[in-house]
Enzyme design. Sequence first.
Site, PDB file in Angstrom:
ATOM      1  N   HIS A   1     -40.656 -84.639  16.703  1.00  0.00           N
ATOM      2  CA  HIS A   1     -40.294 -85.628  15.668  1.00  0.00           C
ATOM      3  C   HIS A   1     -39.882 -84.844  14.427  1.00  0.00           C
ATOM      4  O   HIS A   1     -38.994 -84.015  14.480  1.00  0.00           O
ATOM      5  CB  HIS A   1     -41.499 -86.557  15.478  1.00  0.00           C
ATOM      6  CG  HIS A   1     -41.263 -87.816  14.711  1.00  0.00           C
ATOM      7  ND1 HIS A   1     -40.034 -88.235  14.269  1.00  0.00           N
ATOM      8  CD2 HIS A   1     -42.133 -88.787  14.290  1.00  0.00           C
ATOM      9  CE1 HIS A   1     -40.158 -89.388  13.620  1.00  0.00           C
ATOM     10  NE2 HIS A   1     -41.423 -89.746  13.611  1.00  0.00           N
TER      11      HIS A   1
ATOM     12  N   ASP B   1     -32.046 -83.141  11.991  1.00  0.00           N
ATOM     13  CA  ASP B   1     -32.865 -81.983  11.629  1.00  0.00           C
ATOM     14  C   ASP B   1     -32.131 -80.654  11.683  1.00  0.00           C
ATOM     15  O   ASP B   1     -32.508 -79.716  10.989  1.00  0.00           O
ATOM     16  CB  ASP B   1     -34.094 -81.911  12.550  1.00  0.00           C
ATOM     17  CG  ASP B   1     -35.032 -83.070  12.305  1.00  0.00           C
ATOM     18  OD1 ASP B   1     -35.259 -83.387  11.124  1.00  0.00           O
ATOM     19  OD2 ASP B   1     -35.522 -83.664  13.278  1.00  0.00           O
TER      20      ASP B   1
ATOM     21  N   ARG C   1     -51.254-104.992  19.891  1.00  0.00           N
ATOM     22  CA  ARG C   1     -52.195-104.644  20.947  1.00  0.00           C
ATOM     23  C   ARG C   1     -51.512-104.896  22.291  1.00  0.00           C
ATOM     24  O   ARG C   1     -51.661-105.977  22.877  1.00  0.00           O
ATOM     25  CB  ARG C   1     -53.471-105.491  20.785  1.00  0.00           C
ATOM     26  CG  ARG C   1     -54.724-104.951  21.428  1.00  0.00           C
ATOM     27  CD  ARG C   1     -54.558-104.757  22.876  1.00  0.00           C
ATOM     28  NE  ARG C   1     -55.787-104.374  23.566  1.00  0.00           N
ATOM     29  CZ  ARG C   1     -55.787-103.956  24.828  1.00  0.00           C
ATOM     30  NH1 ARG C   1     -54.655-103.844  25.505  1.00  0.00           N
ATOM     31  NH2 ARG C   1     -56.916-103.653  25.411  1.00  0.00           N
TER      32      ARG C   1
ATOM     33  N   HIS D   1     -31.505 -87.128  20.909  1.00  0.00           N
ATOM     34  CA  HIS D   1     -32.143 -88.232  20.185  1.00  0.00           C
ATOM     35  C   HIS D   1     -32.551 -89.336  21.138  1.00  0.00           C
ATOM     36  O   HIS D   1     -31.855 -89.586  22.130  1.00  0.00           O
ATOM     37  CB  HIS D   1     -31.208 -88.802  19.106  1.00  0.00           C
ATOM     38  CG  HIS D   1     -31.950 -89.570  18.077  1.00  0.00           C
ATOM     39  ND1 HIS D   1     -32.220 -90.908  18.215  1.00  0.00           N
ATOM     40  CD2 HIS D   1     -32.541 -89.166  16.939  1.00  0.00           C
ATOM     41  CE1 HIS D   1     -32.936 -91.297  17.172  1.00  0.00           C
ATOM     42  NE2 HIS D   1     -33.148 -90.270  16.385  1.00  0.00           N
TER      43      HIS D   1
ATOM     44  N   ARG E   1     -26.300 -88.905  10.678  1.00  0.00           N
ATOM     45  CA  ARG E   1     -26.802 -88.098   9.556  1.00  0.00           C
ATOM     46  C   ARG E   1     -26.321 -86.660   9.650  1.00  0.00           C
ATOM     47  O   ARG E   1     -26.281 -85.930   8.660  1.00  0.00           O
ATOM     48  CB  ARG E   1     -28.331 -88.148   9.522  1.00  0.00           C
ATOM     49  CG  ARG E   1     -28.869 -89.568   9.353  1.00  0.00           C
ATOM     50  CD  ARG E   1     -30.339 -89.675   9.656  1.00  0.00           C
ATOM     51  NE  ARG E   1     -30.653 -89.340  11.044  1.00  0.00           N
ATOM     52  CZ  ARG E   1     -31.879 -89.379  11.554  1.00  0.00           C
ATOM     53  NH1 ARG E   1     -32.885 -89.753  10.809  1.00  0.00           N
ATOM     54  NH2 ARG E   1     -32.085 -89.043  12.826  1.00  0.00           N
TER      55      ARG E   1
END
Length: 376
Positions: free
Chosen positions: A222, A312, A356, A261, A270
């Site tokens: 991540h 990144d 949940r 990704h 990006r």
Amino acid sequence: MASDKKLTGAGLRGQVAGQTALCTVGTQGSGLNYRGYDVDDLADNCIFEEVAYLILKGRLPNQSELDGYQQKLSQLRTLPDALKQGLELIPASAHPMDVMRTGVSLLGNIEQENDFSEQEDHVDRILALLPAIVVYWYRFTRDGIQTSTDTNAETIGGHFLHMLHGEKPTQLHEQVMNVSLILYAEHEFNASTFNGRVAASTLTDIHSVITGAIGTLRGPLHGGANEAAMEMIEQWSSADEAEQAILEKLSKKELIMGFGHAVYKERDPRNAIIKKWSEKLANEVGDKTLYPVSVRCEEVMKREKGMFCNADFFHASAYNFMGIPTGLFTPIFVMSRVTGWAAHAFEQRANNRIIRPSAEYIGPEHRKVPPIQERA
Ligand code: COA
């Protein structure tokens, strides 16, 4: 793209797990938009504080609202003494992401969120303090100084660089930080945000939401990928060496950090933006290695695997050119993504049902507990 795996099953891929009005990923405009605005439009025309306001408060600020918001954030930058003392106890060997996590957690003890009506003020405080949390610890443990958090910088990015380097950053560096923080601000139901929404759905406090999200962002699959990408590209002294090394890694089926990704299948919108700024910075510092190495990695991954850089990859070289230590790369991501995490928590709180889901059971058949002397 590299995979034609079905968009179901493992990793909850492709499954709708809730609603949001904050962001779309891979479906509209240039591929990423915040509350309807393309991220490239925002990166070209806004500073990060405008985008933080948009994400947290629902619309772009006008000039006087932006001035007021920047002033408010500036006034919230002073670290409480108890937080400084706590940061001074963390060893130099700690990971800066753990410092961020502990810093926010400790802040939650000092300034508790007693009522959800206070949520925006707590988030503004966290947003204002995050750069100081990591830089105060970093400079205390490296340089033995108690950094002043009083920089007069107008932007969060400028404030971070000023504290880190002990001087006002150049206009170019402050601008790159703004763009970087805008690109990282929000990304729908990514792992850390989903973690934050699960926490928020229990109606816990905002510091717990953010603390859990920081821990999730830390992983190399991540947010930690920008650091991992840097550690990889800095090993190579030429583009040819990088190409050989990438081919070898691919032949061993190793992951190349900063590529691929979970949602984007053609490109990460990006990447082109931060790549452009990385190139500008490379020219500024006269780099002849890191940027060409990075470009070659991109070319080889495209050619060999049909894969593209995610946000990144070129962040690694861009941050490096601005003299930012590698360990602080993912904390910068936190300084930005805190806006997305918090806005998702607000959304969850406003229309909550505890998250949940169910699991598919794959364990032993139903059975009785045998007496202890009969067990293997
Ligand atoms: N380098 C080499 N191979 C990669 C790869 C990478 N960075 N990313 C994915 N692959 C491979 C996978 O191993 C998989 O191969 P397989 O089918 O033989 O098992 C195939 O490509 C398809 O993977 P996919 O299903 O698209 O990936 P995912 O959705 O499970 O994971 C990431 C997405 C982002 C976690 C993954 O691409 C990755 O680990 N990237 C590196 C870490 C990174 O940059 N993270 C930041 C994300 S913004």
